[in-house]
Scaffold this motif. Structure first.
Motif, PDB file in Angstrom:
ATOM      1  N   LEU A 172      63.198  59.633  40.464  1.00  0.00           N
ATOM      2  CA  LEU A 172      62.710  60.435  41.583  1.00  0.00           C
ATOM      3  C   LEU A 172      63.801  60.468  42.645  1.00  0.00           C
ATOM      4  CD1 LEU A 172      60.503  62.034  43.067  1.00  0.00           C
ATOM      5  CD2 LEU A 172      59.654  59.854  43.965  1.00  0.00           C
ATOM      6  N   ASP A 173      64.181  61.650  43.066  1.00  0.00           N
ATOM      7  CA  ASP A 173      65.299  61.843  43.962  1.00  0.00           C
ATOM      8  C   ASP A 173      65.181  60.990  45.228  1.00  0.00           C
ATOM      9  OD1 ASP A 173      67.662  63.899  44.161  1.00  0.00           O
ATOM     10  OD2 ASP A 173      66.831  63.764  46.191  1.00  0.00           O
ATOM     11  N   HIS A 174      66.233  60.231  45.512  1.00  0.00           N
ATOM     12  CA  HIS A 174      66.322  59.391  46.714  1.00  0.00           C
ATOM     13  C   HIS A 174      65.047  58.582  46.959  1.00  0.00           C
ATOM     14  CE1 HIS A 174      69.977  61.699  47.499  1.00  0.00           C
ATOM     15  NE2 HIS A 174      70.335  60.668  48.228  1.00  0.00           N
ATOM     16  N   ALA A 175      64.584  57.915  45.912  1.00  0.00           N
ATOM     17  CA  ALA A 175      63.452  56.989  46.054  1.00  0.00           C
ATOM     18  C   ALA A 175      63.996  55.696  46.658  1.00  0.00           C
ATOM     19  CB  ALA A 175      62.805  56.741  44.697  1.00  0.00           C
ATOM     20  N   GLU A 176      63.850  55.530  47.954  1.00  0.00           N
ATOM     21  CA  GLU A 176      64.495  54.420  48.643  1.00  0.00           C
ATOM     22  C   GLU A 176      63.765  53.094  48.469  1.00  0.00           C
ATOM     23  OE1 GLU A 176      67.316  55.027  49.139  1.00  0.00           O
ATOM     24  OE2 GLU A 176      67.490  57.145  49.681  1.00  0.00           O
ATOM     25  N   LEU A 177      62.739  53.090  47.655  1.00  0.00           N
ATOM     26  CA  LEU A 177      62.149  51.834  47.212  1.00  0.00           C
ATOM     27  C   LEU A 177      63.220  50.935  46.604  1.00  0.00           C
ATOM     28  CD1 LEU A 177      59.612  50.093  46.481  1.00  0.00           C
ATOM     29  CD2 LEU A 177      59.489  51.397  44.361  1.00  0.00           C
ATOM     30  N   ARG A 178      64.292  51.526  46.098  1.00  0.00           N
ATOM     31  CA  ARG A 178      65.371  50.744  45.493  1.00  0.00           C
ATOM     32  C   ARG A 178      65.905  49.685  46.452  1.00  0.00           C
ATOM     33  NH1 ARG A 178      70.002  55.569  45.189  1.00  0.00           N
ATOM     34  NH2 ARG A 178      69.579  56.457  47.231  1.00  0.00           N
ATOM     35  N   HIS A 179      66.075  50.036  47.729  1.00  0.00           N
ATOM     36  CA  HIS A 179      66.568  49.062  48.703  1.00  0.00           C
ATOM     37  C   HIS A 179      65.554  47.935  48.911  1.00  0.00           C
ATOM     38  CE1 HIS A 179      70.066  51.412  49.989  1.00  0.00           C
ATOM     39  NE2 HIS A 179      69.284  52.483  49.958  1.00  0.00           N
ATOM     40  N   ALA A 180      64.290  48.297  48.998  1.00  0.00           N
ATOM     41  CA  ALA A 180      63.253  47.289  49.211  1.00  0.00           C
ATOM     42  C   ALA A 180      63.227  46.291  48.055  1.00  0.00           C
ATOM     43  CB  ALA A 180      61.890  47.968  49.370  1.00  0.00           C
ATOM     44  N   ARG A 189      59.374  38.770  53.215  1.00  0.00           N
ATOM     45  CA  ARG A 189      59.302  39.892  54.146  1.00  0.00           C
ATOM     46  C   ARG A 189      58.770  41.094  53.384  1.00  0.00           C
ATOM     47  NH1 ARG A 189      64.047  42.192  58.259  1.00  0.00           N
ATOM     48  NH2 ARG A 189      62.920  44.057  58.951  1.00  0.00           N
ATOM     49  N   ASP A 190      57.959  41.882  54.043  1.00  0.00           N
ATOM     50  CA  ASP A 190      57.397  43.061  53.393  1.00  0.00           C
ATOM     51  C   ASP A 190      58.397  44.208  53.514  1.00  0.00           C
ATOM     52  OD1 ASP A 190      55.932  45.111  52.333  1.00  0.00           O
ATOM     53  OD2 ASP A 190      54.132  44.743  53.538  1.00  0.00           O
ATOM     54  N   TRP A 191      59.426  44.165  52.663  1.00  0.00           N
ATOM     55  CA  TRP A 191      60.465  45.181  52.706  1.00  0.00           C
ATOM     56  C   TRP A 191      59.916  46.565  52.381  1.00  0.00           C
ATOM     57  CZ3 TRP A 191      64.744  44.420  55.137  1.00  0.00           C
ATOM     58  CH2 TRP A 191      65.329  43.146  55.194  1.00  0.00           C
ATOM     59  N   SER A 192      58.919  46.612  51.529  1.00  0.00           N
ATOM     60  CA  SER A 192      58.349  47.907  51.156  1.00  0.00           C
ATOM     61  C   SER A 192      57.798  48.629  52.388  1.00  0.00           C
ATOM     62  CB  SER A 192      57.245  47.731  50.111  1.00  0.00           C
ATOM     63  OG  SER A 192      56.695  48.977  49.755  1.00  0.00           O
ATOM     64  N   ALA A 193      57.009  47.908  53.186  1.00  0.00           N
ATOM     65  CA  ALA A 193      56.435  48.522  54.391  1.00  0.00           C
ATOM     66  C   ALA A 193      57.525  48.891  55.395  1.00  0.00           C
ATOM     67  CB  ALA A 193      55.429  47.570  55.027  1.00  0.00           C
ATOM     68  N   ASP A 194      58.518  47.996  55.542  1.00  0.00           N
ATOM     69  CA  ASP A 194      59.574  48.236  56.531  1.00  0.00           C
ATOM     70  C   ASP A 194      60.428  49.437  56.152  1.00  0.00           C
ATOM     71  OD1 ASP A 194      58.671  46.110  57.997  1.00  0.00           O
ATOM     72  OD2 ASP A 194      60.200  44.699  57.300  1.00  0.00           O
ATOM     73  N   PHE A 195      60.803  49.526  54.888  1.00  0.00           N
ATOM     74  CA  PHE A 195      61.634  50.645  54.462  1.00  0.00           C
ATOM     75  C   PHE A 195      60.843  51.947  54.391  1.00  0.00           C
ATOM     76  CE2 PHE A 195      64.755  47.495  52.670  1.00  0.00           C
ATOM     77  CZ  PHE A 195      65.798  47.879  53.490  1.00  0.00           C
ATOM     78  N   GLN A 196      59.573  51.843  54.081  1.00  0.00           N
ATOM     79  CA  GLN A 196      58.745  53.052  54.084  1.00  0.00           C
ATOM     80  C   GLN A 196      58.685  53.636  55.494  1.00  0.00           C
ATOM     81  OE1 GLN A 196      54.529  52.624  53.100  1.00  0.00           O
ATOM     82  NE2 GLN A 196      54.660  54.510  51.891  1.00  0.00           N
ATOM     83  N   LYS A 197      58.556  52.759  56.481  1.00  0.00           N
ATOM     84  CA  LYS A 197      58.530  53.213  57.868  1.00  0.00           C
ATOM     85  C   LYS A 197      59.890  53.784  58.263  1.00  0.00           C
ATOM     86  CE  LYS A 197      57.575  51.607  62.592  1.00  0.00           C
ATOM     87  NZ  LYS A 197      57.180  50.427  63.426  1.00  0.00           N
ATOM     88  N   LEU A 198      60.970  53.105  57.887  1.00  0.00           N
ATOM     89  CA  LEU A 198      62.310  53.553  58.245  1.00  0.00           C
ATOM     90  C   LEU A 198      62.609  54.923  57.648  1.00  0.00           C
ATOM     91  CD1 LEU A 198      65.204  53.090  59.368  1.00  0.00           C
ATOM     92  CD2 LEU A 198      65.730  51.960  57.183  1.00  0.00           C
ATOM     93  N   TYR A 199      62.464  55.047  56.328  1.00  0.00           N
ATOM     94  CA  TYR A 199      62.814  56.305  55.680  1.00  0.00           C
ATOM     95  C   TYR A 199      61.771  57.388  55.929  1.00  0.00           C
ATOM     96  CZ  TYR A 199      66.896  54.374  53.381  1.00  0.00           C
ATOM     97  OH  TYR A 199      68.134  53.828  53.133  1.00  0.00           O
TER      98      TYR A 199
END
Length: 467
Positions: free
Chosen positions: A314-322, A337-347
């Motif tokens: 999936l194009d630019h699925a930034e879950l990869r960073h989390a 740390r809940d990286w998923s929630a943090d990165f979801q908010k960021l992106y």
């Protein structure tokens, strides 16, 4: 997607998730091939390192020693450019991906047209991510070794590491167990059903064309963590392996990832095919990969002998960073740390601001205007030595544009002599196209994507080779 984690020479985690293609039931497993995209770059750097070990080149040899015809816009930069510079995005040449993403020309012609790209900054005075220099690096490998990059990487990396399913080029991927690319458009996920689009990256293969799967890539991950050793084999001398992950140049804030807003690194560098930064007192070596509809990330905590590799369709699925930082925390650092929630908010915020910017741009449209001339006056061929050719035709009362027979779409009148190009290749979205009139009131050129293409006076094609 797939996730692979290795630590201390062992595979801790290896699993596939979801389906290979939306609407079908074929599940992703550890044999499913995904694009490595730009995580390929670390492999290309390792290939050059092997030639350094053999005494066939040195990192600081001039590029023109091996590619005599290589030339950039500034002759002084051409003279001073070193092999090392091809790998660290500091040549002064800005993004020139149009040469492979929006046209089909031979690799030698792609490199030839680099001399037409005006520098964005002085040599080694900045950092702008650059794919075509890796193509040049691949040509150095070919010139020195006597074999094409795709054969070299297969015989010197894939085969020694037992990566039997891994392919150097998209055109070599014939296995049905492969992921298909997807793009989210207006909150709807759609399949990118275009072999042409997927295959364009082969033109710059050393920058990002490798395809692999978890069962294979685990060997590469372990090899790069363990001084290039794997199952009794050693790919590189220790000093050369260390050079690959040695910081080579500083990365600017503008060219780093939005993740820095959360991880707050003190320093950000680029090695030979690796981004780097500090995280909780540890050095991270990592690289993302992004092609239309496909993503990857390879992250390492070298002092913890830990690596994680994520691939997705999936194009630019930034879950990869989390997932990368979660793996670092879970398997090495003992923090949570809940990286998923943090990165979801960021992106999510980045996506929302992009939508707001588009709405703001739409609000500047001047309503109830008309083109200066009849639509037939805009029809013709427009050329540029760097960007190639755009053909404008009139179909069913509307203008259509075809760029290098790769990208095309309908031109919707926007205001005055500006049109909006709605791409037939939906994943490209839309772009403004502005027509320029000369002093005689006739169309002289069109502007698209920062380029100005000149209209040929009689509709015939001018030479677009750049020679």
């Amino acid at each position: 997607m797939s996730v692979t984690v290795v630590k201390d020479g062992k595979v801790l985690f290896k699993k596939g998730y979801g389906v290979r293609e939306l609407g079908k039931s074929d599940a992703v497993n550890t044999q499913t091939l995904f694009a490595m995209a730009s995580t390929t770059k670390a492999m290309t750097a390792a290939c050059l390192g092997m030639l350094v070990d053999e005494g066939k080149l040195r990192w600081d040899d001039p590029v023109t020693n091996f590619l005599p015809d290589f030339q950039l816009y500034d002759p002084a930069v051409t003279r001073e450019l070193r092999v090392r510079d091809l790998l660290i995005h500091n040549t002064g040449v800005g993004n020139a991906d149009v040469l492979w993403a929006a046209m089909q020309i031979p690799q030698d012609e792609i490199i030839h047209r680099l001399r037409l790209v005006k520098p964005s900054y002085s040599l080694r005075a900045g950092f702008i991510y650059q794919n075509i220099m890796y193509l040049a690096a691949g040509k150095v490998i070919e010139r020195v070794s006597g074999m094409p990059w795709n054969k070299f990487i297969r015989t010197r990396i894939f085969e020694p590491l037992g990566m039997a399913r891994t392919k150097a080029l998209f055109k070599e991927v014939t296995d049905a167990n492969r992921a298909k690319p997807h793009v989210e458009v207006r909150d709807t996920i759609r399949l990118v059903n275009s072999q042409l689009e997927e295959g364009l990256v082969d033109a710059v293969g050393p920058a990002g064309s490798v395809w692999t799967c978890p069962d294979d890539v685990a060997a590469w991950m372990q090899c790069m963590l363990d001084s290039s050793r794997y199952n009794g084999k050693t790919l590189l001398k220790p000093a050369t392996w260390a050079e690959l992950i040695k910081p080579q140049t500083l990365v600017t804030d503008a060219e780093f990832y939005p993740t820095q807003q959360l991880t707050k690194p003190v320093w950000k560098t680029y090695g030979l095919g690796w981004f780097q930064h500090d995280y909780r007192g540890h050095r991270v070596n990592f690289h993302t990969g992004s092609l239309t509809g496909m993503i990857a990330i390879h992250g390492q905590l070298p002092d913890q002998k830990l690596a994680v590799y994520v691939q997705g369709n999936l194009d630019h699925a930034e879950l990869r960073h989390a997932l990368m930082y979660r793996a670092f925390d879970e398997f090495a650092l003992g923090v949570s740390r809940d990286w998923s929630a943090d990165f979801q908010k960021l992106y999510g915020g980045i996506k929302q601001r992009a939508k707001q910017a588009e709405r703001k741009a739409d609000s500047t449209r001047v309503l109830n205007t008309k083109p200066s001339l009849p639509l037939s006056a805009y029809v013709g061929s427009y050329t540029d030595p760097l960007y190639g050719k755009a053909d404008i035709t009139l179909q069913d009362g509307a203008l259509h544009l075809s760029l290098n027979n790769i990208m095309s779409g309908k031109l919707e009148h926007w205001n005055y002599d500006t049109f909006r190009l709605n791409y037939d290749q939906f994943w490209n979205g839309h772009d403004p196209v502005n027509f320029v009139l000369n002093t005689q009131g006739k169309i002289s050129s069109l502007r698209w994507g920062g380029a100005e293409l000149i209209k040929t006076p009689d509709g015939t094609d001018k030479n677009t080779s750049g020679r």
